[in-house]
Design a protein around this motif. Structure first.
Motif, PDB file in Angstrom:
ATOM      1  N   ARG A   1      -3.627   8.827   2.143  1.00  0.00           N
ATOM      2  CA  ARG A   1      -5.138   7.586   2.849  1.00  0.00           C
ATOM      3  C   ARG A   1      -6.328   7.979   3.149  1.00  0.00           C
ATOM      4  O   ARG A   1      -7.121   7.689   2.414  1.00  0.00           O
TER       5      ARG A   1
ATOM      6  N   TYR B   1       1.435   4.984  -0.517  1.00  0.00           N
ATOM      7  CA  TYR B   1       0.811   6.606  -0.591  1.00  0.00           C
ATOM      8  C   TYR B   1       1.512   7.238   0.542  1.00  0.00           C
ATOM      9  O   TYR B   1       2.502   6.545   0.655  1.00  0.00           O
TER      10      TYR B   1
ATOM     11  N   ASN C   1      -0.064   7.836   5.587  1.00  0.00           N
ATOM     12  CA  ASN C   1      -0.475   6.477   5.614  1.00  0.00           C
ATOM     13  C   ASN C   1      -0.497   6.601   7.536  1.00  0.00           C
ATOM     14  O   ASN C   1       0.247   5.966   8.034  1.00  0.00           O
TER      15      ASN C   1
ATOM     16  N   ALA D   1       0.572  -1.035  -0.359  1.00  0.00           N
ATOM     17  CA  ALA D   1       0.388  -0.009   0.286  1.00  0.00           C
ATOM     18  C   ALA D   1       0.974   0.942   0.039  1.00  0.00           C
ATOM     19  O   ALA D   1       1.320   1.595   1.147  1.00  0.00           O
TER      20      ALA D   1
END
Length: 183
Positions: free
Chosen positions: A67, A33, A36, A31
């Motif tokens: 996020r 970002y 985050n 993930a």
């Protein structure tokens, strides 16, 4: 309160609820970002409940590469001010499956033009648009929507044209629709 005051209050909430362990886990699992905070979705929903839907706030949150800001934007955007052109802009700015799924669930599937936009997006060359379109259709089917024969034929044709090497999230969205259609 001004838009900036609301944004400042939201950012305070995000910092107060950050979860470094969850953030690290997400980073290790792909993930990506800029920022985050690792805040879980139920907590984000609780934070969003503290604020009224607000177009300007949602727009500003969406444009941050954070996020939690993007997720809150999908919750706080009032659907009556989220015009089709803006939906197209937002979907083109989505760069991962999590945001596509949450935008589809929290915002796109509640739009008055959801069916039209979903079918437009599944016919797109953009995999992100396709993903959001299929997620919206899956959500409509979960809510008991029924499609006419022409729409069902178009949906099946579009699903059949998705390549086998499509992303896992896209394949899962299509499988969800197929399961609902076969029930």
């Amino acid at each position: 309160m001004t838009t900036q005051d609301i944004i400042r209050d939201i950012k305070k909430e995000l910092r107060a609820n950050m979860n470094g362990i969850a953030s690290q886990y997400m980073r290790e699992n792909g993930a990506n970002y800029h920022v985050n905070f690792g805040i879980e979705l139920p907590r984000l929903r609780n934070i969003a409940a503290e604020f009224e839907p607000n177009h300007e706030v949602a727009q500003q949150l969406w444009h941050e590469n954070v996020r939690e800001s993007k997720i809150l934007a999908t919750i706080l955007m009032p659907t009556e001010r989220f015009y089709e052109e803006l939906a197209d802009i937002w979907v083109d700015q989505i760069d991962n499956a999590e945001i596509a799924q949450l935008a589809s669930m929290n915002l796109f599937s509640r739009l008055p033009y959801v069916s039209t936009k979903a079918f437009e997006w599944i016919a797109s060359d953009s995999e992100t648009r396709q993903l959001c379109g299929y997620l919206m259709i899956a959500r409509l089917l979960m809510q008991g929507a029924e499609f006419n024969d022409r729409s069902l034929d178009e949906l099946k044709d579009q699903m059949a044209s998705v390549p086998q090497n499509a992303s896992l999230p896209l394949r899962k969205a299509i499988a969800s629709i197929e399961n609902r259609l076969n029930d």
